[in-house]
Design a protein around this motif. Sequence first.
Motif, PDB file in Angstrom:
ATOM      1  N   ASP A 280       0.656  -1.128   0.013  1.00  0.00           N
ATOM      2  CA  ASP A 280       0.011   0.093   0.107  1.00  0.00           C
ATOM      3  C   ASP A 280       1.002   1.368  -0.201  1.00  0.00           C
ATOM      4  N   GLY A 281       2.031   1.073  -0.497  1.00  0.00           N
ATOM      5  CA  GLY A 281       2.770   2.266  -0.720  1.00  0.00           C
ATOM      6  C   GLY A 281       2.203   3.489  -1.146  1.00  0.00           C
ATOM      7  N   GLU A 282       2.777   4.228  -2.091  1.00  0.00           N
ATOM      8  CA  GLU A 282       2.590   5.424  -2.334  1.00  0.00           C
ATOM      9  C   GLU A 282       1.101   5.688  -3.132  1.00  0.00           C
ATOM     10  N   ILE A 283       0.800   4.661  -3.655  1.00  0.00           N
ATOM     11  CA  ILE A 283      -0.595   4.630  -4.359  1.00  0.00           C
ATOM     12  C   ILE A 283      -1.849   5.106  -3.646  1.00  0.00           C
ATOM     13  N   VAL A 284      -2.057   4.675  -2.453  1.00  0.00           N
ATOM     14  CA  VAL A 284      -3.237   4.934  -1.791  1.00  0.00           C
ATOM     15  C   VAL A 284      -3.149   6.175  -0.731  1.00  0.00           C
TER      16      VAL A 284
ATOM     17  N   VAL B 144     -11.233   5.776 -10.991  1.00  0.00           N
ATOM     18  CA  VAL B 144     -10.471   6.800 -10.419  1.00  0.00           C
ATOM     19  C   VAL B 144     -10.714   6.946  -8.942  1.00  0.00           C
ATOM     20  N   THR B 145      -9.864   7.150  -8.042  1.00  0.00           N
ATOM     21  CA  THR B 145      -9.964   7.361  -6.694  1.00  0.00           C
ATOM     22  C   THR B 145      -9.975   8.715  -6.515  1.00  0.00           C
TER      23      THR B 145
ATOM     24  N   ALA C  62     -12.043   8.129  -1.221  1.00  0.00           N
ATOM     25  CA  ALA C  62     -11.080   7.548  -0.442  1.00  0.00           C
ATOM     26  C   ALA C  62     -11.484   7.967   0.743  1.00  0.00           C
ATOM     27  N   VAL C  63     -11.339   7.235   2.180  1.00  0.00           N
ATOM     28  CA  VAL C  63     -11.850   7.451   3.411  1.00  0.00           C
ATOM     29  C   VAL C  63     -10.849   6.901   4.335  1.00  0.00           C
ATOM     30  N   VAL C  64     -10.928   7.156   5.542  1.00  0.00           N
ATOM     31  CA  VAL C  64     -10.180   6.540   6.683  1.00  0.00           C
ATOM     32  C   VAL C  64     -11.255   5.775   7.501  1.00  0.00           C
ATOM     33  N   GLN C  65     -10.760   4.290   7.769  1.00  0.00           N
ATOM     34  CA  GLN C  65     -11.654   3.702   8.372  1.00  0.00           C
ATOM     35  C   GLN C  65     -12.026   3.852   9.651  1.00  0.00           C
TER      36      GLN C  65
ATOM     37  N   ALA D  92     -16.956   2.672   5.893  1.00  0.00           N
ATOM     38  CA  ALA D  92     -16.669   1.547   4.750  1.00  0.00           C
ATOM     39  C   ALA D  92     -15.543   0.951   4.900  1.00  0.00           C
ATOM     40  N   ARG D  93     -15.752  -0.349   4.472  1.00  0.00           N
ATOM     41  CA  ARG D  93     -14.621  -1.606   4.631  1.00  0.00           C
ATOM     42  C   ARG D  93     -14.156  -1.999   3.081  1.00  0.00           C
ATOM     43  N   VAL D  94     -14.279  -1.390   2.206  1.00  0.00           N
ATOM     44  CA  VAL D  94     -13.885  -1.719   0.848  1.00  0.00           C
ATOM     45  C   VAL D  94     -12.541  -1.362   0.749  1.00  0.00           C
ATOM     46  N   SER D  95     -11.488  -2.239   0.330  1.00  0.00           N
ATOM     47  CA  SER D  95     -10.192  -1.858   0.357  1.00  0.00           C
ATOM     48  C   SER D  95      -9.745  -1.276  -0.909  1.00  0.00           C
ATOM     49  N   PRO D  96      -8.911  -0.235  -1.074  1.00  0.00           N
ATOM     50  CA  PRO D  96      -8.645   0.605  -2.240  1.00  0.00           C
ATOM     51  C   PRO D  96      -7.865  -0.216  -3.164  1.00  0.00           C
ATOM     52  N   GLU D  97      -8.141   0.076  -4.406  1.00  0.00           N
ATOM     53  CA  GLU D  97      -7.337  -0.254  -5.408  1.00  0.00           C
ATOM     54  C   GLU D  97      -6.304   0.531  -5.870  1.00  0.00           C
TER      55      GLU D  97
END
Lengths: 141, 147
Positions: free
Chosen positions: A19-23, A103-104, A134-137, A36-41
């Motif tokens: 999960d480096g710099e992408i997200v 797109v995120t 994008a959100v923080v859980q 939300a619990r869906v993990s980012p792509e």
Amino acid sequence: MMDILVTLTLFLLKSFVLDGEIVTPPPGVMLPRSTARVSPEATLVVAISNDAILLGGEPVASVSAALAGGDLLIDELGDGLDRALAQREELAARKGKGLAYKVTIQGDRDLEFRILQKVMYTCSASGLDEMALAVVQKPRS
Amino acid sequence: MSRRKQRAKGEPKDLDLLPMMNLFVVLIPMLLLSAVFVELAVIRMGLPSDDAAPVAPAPTLGLSISIEEDRWIVRASELEERAIDRSAAASIETLRATLGDVTTRFPDNRDVVILSRPTTRYEDIISVMDVSRETGLENVSLLGAES
């Protein structure tokens, strides 16, 4: 001892690579909290901080200028998205894979809706139909 | 005897681990610092494309939540309008209960439109989206209200 160290290092390296710099949101962007619990792509990322709109970490437009424009379309962001998409299309064509138009959007929690609306409109105008916010859980209660 | 054997093979008496340890000691704090401990997530939104927009909305409930300055207004075609005071402490629970009520009466409905004012805070929108998703209204769309 050495075994522990090696395992730990590998584990940390793996999580870093995954999960480096992408997200990771750029500094200055405080994501809103959500259940939300869906993990980012790994997708194209548009980040909106309090004063700039960033595409893939590079500032492309300022929020104040985007708000000043009466049109829903943010031209600078649109151009940037088109360029980024063209690059990705070329890459995908070389790999022989289809390109996902995703797109995120990483928005600061104090943003106003009108700027989010403009960004989302611009994204969809560039053909990016699938958006993710994008959100923080929030910690589970 | 064993010593002589070791010597004969040319093995070192002890592995010199110090350089390796130094490397790890530096590497681990660095990785720990850069590791992301905040769990990130995304909320998926399938935005209707421009071509789909002019199509009249299906004859469904037409449920919408307006986020106003000081209250939420839940509207639907077959329900009376309900306003919920946002300043109250348990307001989010009231909204949850209201939406839960709607979903029990119309279990087929999965759509909700969130109407926001131009100056609505992003986090407020997200929290309303959370509540609607938790009550089973999964297809959330965002719409800007005329101010």
